[in-house]
Design a protein around this motif. Structure first.
Motif, PDB file in Angstrom:
ATOM      1  N   ARG A   1      -2.231   1.032  -0.507  1.00  8.59           N
ATOM      2  CA  ARG A   1      -1.380   1.209  -1.692  1.00  8.59           C
ATOM      3  C   ARG A   1      -1.946   0.436  -2.886  1.00  8.59           C
ATOM      4  NH1 ARG A   1       2.846  -0.367   0.485  1.00  8.59           N
ATOM      5  NH2 ARG A   1       3.595   1.661   1.188  1.00  8.59           N
ATOM      6  N   ASP A   2      -2.412  -0.784  -2.632  1.00  7.05           N
ATOM      7  CA  ASP A   2      -3.001  -1.577  -3.723  1.00  7.05           C
ATOM      8  C   ASP A   2      -4.235  -0.891  -4.301  1.00  7.05           C
ATOM      9  OD1 ASP A   2      -1.022  -3.427  -3.327  1.00  7.05           O
ATOM     10  OD2 ASP A   2      -2.252  -4.765  -2.082  1.00  7.05           O
ATOM     11  N   ALA A   3      -5.080  -0.333  -3.410  1.00  2.96           N
ATOM     12  CA  ALA A   3      -6.287   0.352  -3.884  1.00  2.96           C
ATOM     13  C   ALA A   3      -5.927   1.592  -4.698  1.00  2.96           C
ATOM     14  CB  ALA A   3      -7.170   0.729  -2.693  1.00  2.96           C
ATOM     15  N   GLU A   4      -4.913   2.339  -4.245  1.00  7.47           N
ATOM     16  CA  GLU A   4      -4.496   3.525  -4.992  1.00  7.47           C
ATOM     17  C   GLU A   4      -3.891   3.143  -6.347  1.00  7.47           C
ATOM     18  OE1 GLU A   4      -1.872   5.368  -2.262  1.00  7.47           O
ATOM     19  OE2 GLU A   4      -3.455   6.496  -1.213  1.00  7.47           O
ATOM     20  N   GLU A   5      -3.101   2.073  -6.371  1.00 12.06           N
ATOM     21  CA  GLU A   5      -2.532   1.609  -7.638  1.00 12.06           C
ATOM     22  C   GLU A   5      -3.619   1.165  -8.602  1.00 12.06           C
ATOM     23  OE1 GLU A   5       0.468   1.656  -8.823  1.00 12.06           O
ATOM     24  OE2 GLU A   5       1.352   2.594  -7.041  1.00 12.06           O
ATOM     25  N   GLU A   6      -4.638   0.529  -8.060  1.00 11.75           N
ATOM     26  CA  GLU A   6      -5.753   0.094  -8.909  1.00 11.75           C
ATOM     27  C   GLU A   6      -6.468   1.291  -9.521  1.00 11.75           C
ATOM     28  OE1 GLU A   6      -9.743  -2.758  -8.614  1.00 11.75           O
ATOM     29  OE2 GLU A   6      -8.463  -2.394  -6.849  1.00 11.75           O
ATOM     30  N   LEU A   7      -6.668   2.345  -8.729  1.00 10.04           N
ATOM     31  CA  LEU A   7      -7.296   3.559  -9.254  1.00 10.04           C
ATOM     32  C   LEU A   7      -6.396   4.233 -10.283  1.00 10.04           C
ATOM     33  CD1 LEU A   7      -9.583   5.619  -9.183  1.00 10.04           C
ATOM     34  CD2 LEU A   7      -8.414   6.746  -7.262  1.00 10.04           C
ATOM     35  N   LEU A   8      -5.078   4.237 -10.010  1.00  9.35           N
ATOM     36  CA  LEU A   8      -4.145   4.851 -10.950  1.00  9.35           C
ATOM     37  C   LEU A   8      -4.136   4.101 -12.288  1.00  9.35           C
ATOM     38  CD1 LEU A   8      -1.983   6.981 -11.466  1.00  9.35           C
ATOM     39  CD2 LEU A   8      -0.300   5.406 -10.466  1.00  9.35           C
ATOM     40  N   ASP A   9      -4.115   2.776 -12.225  1.00  9.47           N
ATOM     41  CA  ASP A   9      -4.169   1.988 -13.461  1.00  9.47           C
ATOM     42  C   ASP A   9      -5.468   2.234 -14.218  1.00  9.47           C
ATOM     43  OD1 ASP A   9      -1.708   0.962 -12.828  1.00  9.47           O
ATOM     44  OD2 ASP A   9      -2.506  -0.884 -11.911  1.00  9.47           O
ATOM     45  N   PHE A  10      -6.552   2.353 -13.476  1.00 10.55           N
ATOM     46  CA  PHE A  10      -7.850   2.632 -14.107  1.00 10.55           C
ATOM     47  C   PHE A  10      -7.812   3.975 -14.830  1.00 10.55           C
ATOM     48  CE2 PHE A  10     -12.080   4.525 -13.879  1.00 10.55           C
ATOM     49  CZ  PHE A  10     -12.841   3.551 -14.502  1.00 10.55           C
ATOM     50  N   ASN A  11      -7.251   5.003 -14.199  1.00 11.73           N
ATOM     51  CA  ASN A  11      -7.161   6.326 -14.824  1.00 11.73           C
ATOM     52  C   ASN A  11      -6.262   6.298 -16.063  1.00 11.73           C
ATOM     53  OD1 ASN A  11      -8.856   7.448 -12.928  1.00 11.73           O
ATOM     54  ND2 ASN A  11      -7.194   8.114 -11.587  1.00 11.73           N
ATOM     55  N   ARG A  12      -5.150   5.560 -15.926  1.00 16.42           N
ATOM     56  CA  ARG A  12      -4.254   5.466 -17.084  1.00 16.42           C
ATOM     57  C   ARG A  12      -4.934   4.746 -18.255  1.00 16.42           C
ATOM     58  NH1 ARG A  12       1.300   3.567 -13.990  1.00 16.42           N
ATOM     59  NH2 ARG A  12       1.908   5.634 -13.186  1.00 16.42           N
ATOM     60  N   THR A  13      -5.637   3.677 -17.931  1.00 11.45           N
ATOM     61  CA  THR A  13      -6.296   2.897 -18.983  1.00 11.45           C
ATOM     62  C   THR A  13      -7.331   3.725 -19.718  1.00 11.45           C
ATOM     63  OG1 THR A  13      -5.940   0.877 -17.695  1.00 11.45           O
ATOM     64  CG2 THR A  13      -7.590   0.783 -19.443  1.00 11.45           C
ATOM     65  N   HIS A  14      -8.064   4.567 -19.000  1.00 14.55           N
ATOM     66  CA  HIS A  14      -9.160   5.325 -19.602  1.00 14.55           C
ATOM     67  C   HIS A  14      -8.814   6.803 -19.772  1.00 14.55           C
ATOM     68  CE1 HIS A  14     -11.068   1.764 -17.778  1.00 14.55           C
ATOM     69  NE2 HIS A  14     -11.869   1.801 -18.856  1.00 14.55           N
ATOM     70  N   ASN A  15      -7.527   7.128 -19.676  1.00 15.84           N
ATOM     71  CA  ASN A  15      -7.060   8.505 -19.909  1.00 15.84           C
ATOM     72  C   ASN A  15      -7.822   9.521 -19.067  1.00 15.84           C
ATOM     73  OD1 ASN A  15      -5.161   7.669 -21.871  1.00 15.84           O
ATOM     74  ND2 ASN A  15      -6.794   7.644 -23.448  1.00 15.84           N
ATOM     75  N   ILE A  16      -7.921   9.233 -17.793  1.00 16.52           N
ATOM     76  CA  ILE A  16      -8.654  10.109 -16.873  1.00 16.52           C
ATOM     77  C   ILE A  16      -7.638  10.846 -16.017  1.00 16.52           C
ATOM     78  CG2 ILE A  16     -10.278  10.209 -14.949  1.00 16.52           C
ATOM     79  CD1 ILE A  16     -11.591   7.702 -16.059  1.00 16.52           C
TER      80      ILE A  16
END
Length: 743
Positions: free
Chosen positions: A237-252
């Protein structure tokens, strides 16, 4: 004598009284001691284990592992006989009896209950909670574990007949029925109620303990994998949240589709860019060429302020239209708005183009010449190319700006890819770990269910209340006692016979004395009335006399008597007795015999063939060197008239002996009893005798041998035997086809 079966039979028959008396005494003693033997009751329970062929959730593993099955059965049987199990059984049985107000024949007999109440101290009785066996058991357990000197601890660990661990274990019997899943548990007790209830408590206890052990083991495994799975879920879950935050930050939204789309647009854009660039340079070249064809005043006119303003505004509108039509990041709403703006601007562009065309027409309509037609054509082309040039110029500026935007977008997305890969790899590892733990948890739960299924032992046969006691083993014990008494006595007789240090036989005499045995003489007993002792005595005397007579023929000088000396190491060896029978036999054969002896016993021999010289034992014997010196009175003028001289000297250990004379003897005979041991003193005395004399080596006359030993000389003893006894003798000698005659 040979140690054959006949020897052992005769040896035991000599002690037949003891062989009969001792078994009777032991059997009678056991019979008396077991007169009050209590009755023993037996009960049995049968349990179904399901270890070998029971249900199994693991459908893929259908093979039967016999080693694992045997190990499982060993574990189960050891659990039943474990100290902890038996301790619980004993304490629960004691609790069951203590909560009773009075004796219940279904639980405990009146006699046993009364004895228990007398034996239990008051401090233990006070722990009893009437009507609550569970609470009473807990109180007793607490008291037992408090110290090692309390009543309950000693009762369980010492030798109480009903509650102690040792006694209960000694009465429990376990047996697996062939190769099946069934196990029989048996128990014995003097009280049928205690027998049944002890077995019931034992079955309940070990079934519960077995289930606890199996379930606890599987529960521990399930709990472990459950905890690991929870941790893995958190990591995922932490790894998925980290990827989700990354996508949100860079509009991916979808990195790979986005990069693919950007690359495709970039490629399409480059094609358009180079196409516009080509047209721009082409229109500029054409425009330059057209302007070079115009006259100077015409060039000035097309460069007038009105035309230049129109061109400038036209260039600006084309730039804006290009900006609106080449936008990359626009949604549908924005595109609809831009489309309206583009339409308005396109209308303005058309108007400007018309205005520009009108300006050109106005300028050249007033200036007519012979070259007007050509000039008008050039101006027309110039106007057309000017409009295209301004359009391409505007598009080229926009595309260059958009090209810079593409470069910025590439610089932005390039490092994001590596980070995206790392995050996805992290998620993949966490996901794989999660799936692996999830699979292991599933297997653990499956095994847990399988263990719970297999540990569900069923009691198929409930312990019954025994009515009839087991058959008594009293008579068997009496018989065993009698047999043990017989075997002990027989073994003792045989051991004593083998350990007997006496000479007994001719073979032992030769081994111990290290001389050859020339003759043996039996002991005469008045008990054996069935044996012809006269015959045996005659045969023994004949054997001795035969050796003496044969020695006569070996003598070189025939006109001198054969001198035979009989001596012994100890006294009372029977020399005189041997001499009496030997001389009697020689006289009977008409031989002249001279008997020289120190014993004044009357041999009761009369006649002309017998002569006797009696001498005194003294130290003078050392000096005697010839037999003539014994005739002190000179009664015998010529010793050569005798055929044999029998010289008898006393024991050489306690008395002197004629050393010089012994060296001149023709033959010497050592007379010794068979019923004594050959001691070190005898050995030393004989060695001294042999060293002191240079005559022939003595031979042994073994006196007093057992009658059975005479069979080595005369064969079967002359004895009255019944037909049955004769057959028994043949059987023990394995002489089934022996006959008395040739026929």
């Amino acid at each position: 004598m040979k140690f054959n079966l006949l020897f052992f039979v005769r040896l035991l028959l000599r002690h037949v009284g003891l062989l009969i008396a001792m078994p009777l005494i032991l059997a009678s003693l056991v019979f008396y001691m077991t007169r009050d033997e209590p009755k023993i009751f037996n009960s049995k329970a049968r349990v179904y284990t399901g270890i070998a062929t029971g249900s199994n959730i693991e459908l893929e593993n259908t093979k039967i592992d016999f080693r694992a099955t045997n190990t499982a059965y060993d574990n189960l049987l050891n659990l039943i006989k474990a100290r902890t199990t038996i301790e619980i059984v004993g304490l629960k049985l004691f609790t069951q009896h203590m909560v009773l107000d009075s004796a219940d024949v279904k639980i405990i007999s009146t006699e046993k209950f009364n004895e228990l109440m007398k034996d239990v101290p008051e401090e233990v009785k006070q722990l009893v909670v009437k009507g609550d066996p569970v609470k009473t058991y807990e109180n007793f357990l607490q008291l037992k574990e408090s110290n090692h000197t309390n009543y309950i601890y000693q009762m369980i660990n010492l030798d109480h007949p009903d509650y102690s661990i040792e006694k209960i274990l000694g009465r429990v019997g376990l047996r697996r029925i062939s190769n099946s899943d069934f196990v029989d548990i048996e128990f014995e007790s003097e009280d049928p109620a205690i027998c049944q209830n002890t077995l019931l408590i034992l079955c309940e206890t070990f079934v519960q303990l077995n289930a606890d052990i199996k379930v606890n083991q599987s529960d521990a495994v399930v709990k472990y994998f459950q905890g690991q799975l929870n941790n893995s879920t958190d990591h995922l879950r932490d790894a998925e949240e980290e990827l989700l935050d990354f996508n949100r930050t860079h509009n991916i939204i979808n990195y790979y589709e986005q990069t693919k789309h950007i690359a495709a647009e970039k490629e399409e854009f480059e094609i358009k860019y180079f196409e516009v660039l080509r047209k721009f340079h082409a229109s500029r070249a054409v425009l330059s060429h057209l302007e070079s064809k115009l006259e100077t005043h015409e060039r000035k006119r097309i460069s007038s302020q009105g035309i230049m303003e129109v061109r400038k505004e036209l260039s600006t509108l084309n730039y804006e239209v290009s900006m609106l039509t080449l936008g990359l990041e626009k949604d549908s709403i924005q595109r609809q708005k831009d489309a309206k703006v583009v339409a308005n601007k396109m209308d303005r562009i058309q108007k400007l183009e018309s205005a520009l065309s009108a300006h050109v027409d106005t300028l050249y309509a007033t200036d007519f010449s012979t070259n007007s037609v050509a000039s008008t054509s050039v101006l027309s082309d110039w106007l057309k190319n000017t409009i295209e040039y301004e359009g391409y110029n505007a598009q080229l500026k926009v595309m260059e700006k958009k090209r810079e935007e593409f470069d910025d977008l590439y610089q932005k997305f390039s490092p994001l890819g590596a980070t995206m890969k790392r995050l996805e790899r992290k998620i993949d590892i966490a996901e794989r770990e999660y799936l692996s733990l999830l699979h292991s948890l599933g297997l653990a739960k499956l095994r847990q269910q399988n263990v719970e299924l297999k540990s569900n032992i069923k009691l198929t046969e409930v312990p019954f209340f025994p009515i009839n006691p087991k058959p008594s083993k009293r008579m068997l014990l009496v018989i065993v006692a009698g047999l043990v008494g017989f075997v002990l006595v027989a073994a003792t007789i045989l051991v004593l016979e083998f350990l007997d240090g006496n000479i007994n036989t001719a073979n032992r005499a030769e081994d111990k004395i290290e001389l050859k045995v020339s003759s043996i003489f039996p002991v005469i007993s008045s008990k054996g009335k069935k044996i012809d002792y006269a015959y045996l005595q005659n045969k023994a005397v004949n054997a001795i006399s035969r050796n003496v007579i044969l020695n006569q023929f070996k003598k070189e000088k025939e006109d001198v008597p054969v001198v035979n000396m009989l001596f012994s190491t100890q006294e009372n060896e029977g020399k005189t007795f041997i001499c009496k029978h030997l001389i009697a036999k020689l006289c009977e054969l008409d031989y002249n015999v001279l008997h020289i002896t120190y014993d004044d016993e009357d041999l009761e021999l009369q006649g002309d063939f017998y002569h006797k010289i009696l001498y005194q034992v003294s130290d003078q014997l050392y000096k005697i060197s010839t037999i003539q010196e014994f005739d002190v009175e000179g009664n015998i003028p010529d010793f050569n008239v005798f055929d044999f001289v029998i010289l008898e000297i006393p024991s050489i250990i306690k008395n002197p002996f004629p050393v010089k004379l012994a060296s001149t003897m023709d033959y010497t005979f050592l007379v010794t009893r068979a019923n004594r041991a050959w001691s070190e003193a005898d050995k030393n005395a004989l060695e001294l005798f042999n060293e002191a004399t240079t005559g022939p080596e003595p031979t042994i006359i073994l006196n007093g041998v057992k009658v059975l030993e005479m069979e080595t000389v005369v064969g079967d003893l002359p004895k009255k035997r019944s037909l049955i006894r004769s057959w028994v003798k043949k059987i023990v000698q394995f002489r089934f086809f022996t006959k008395q005659t040739v026929a």
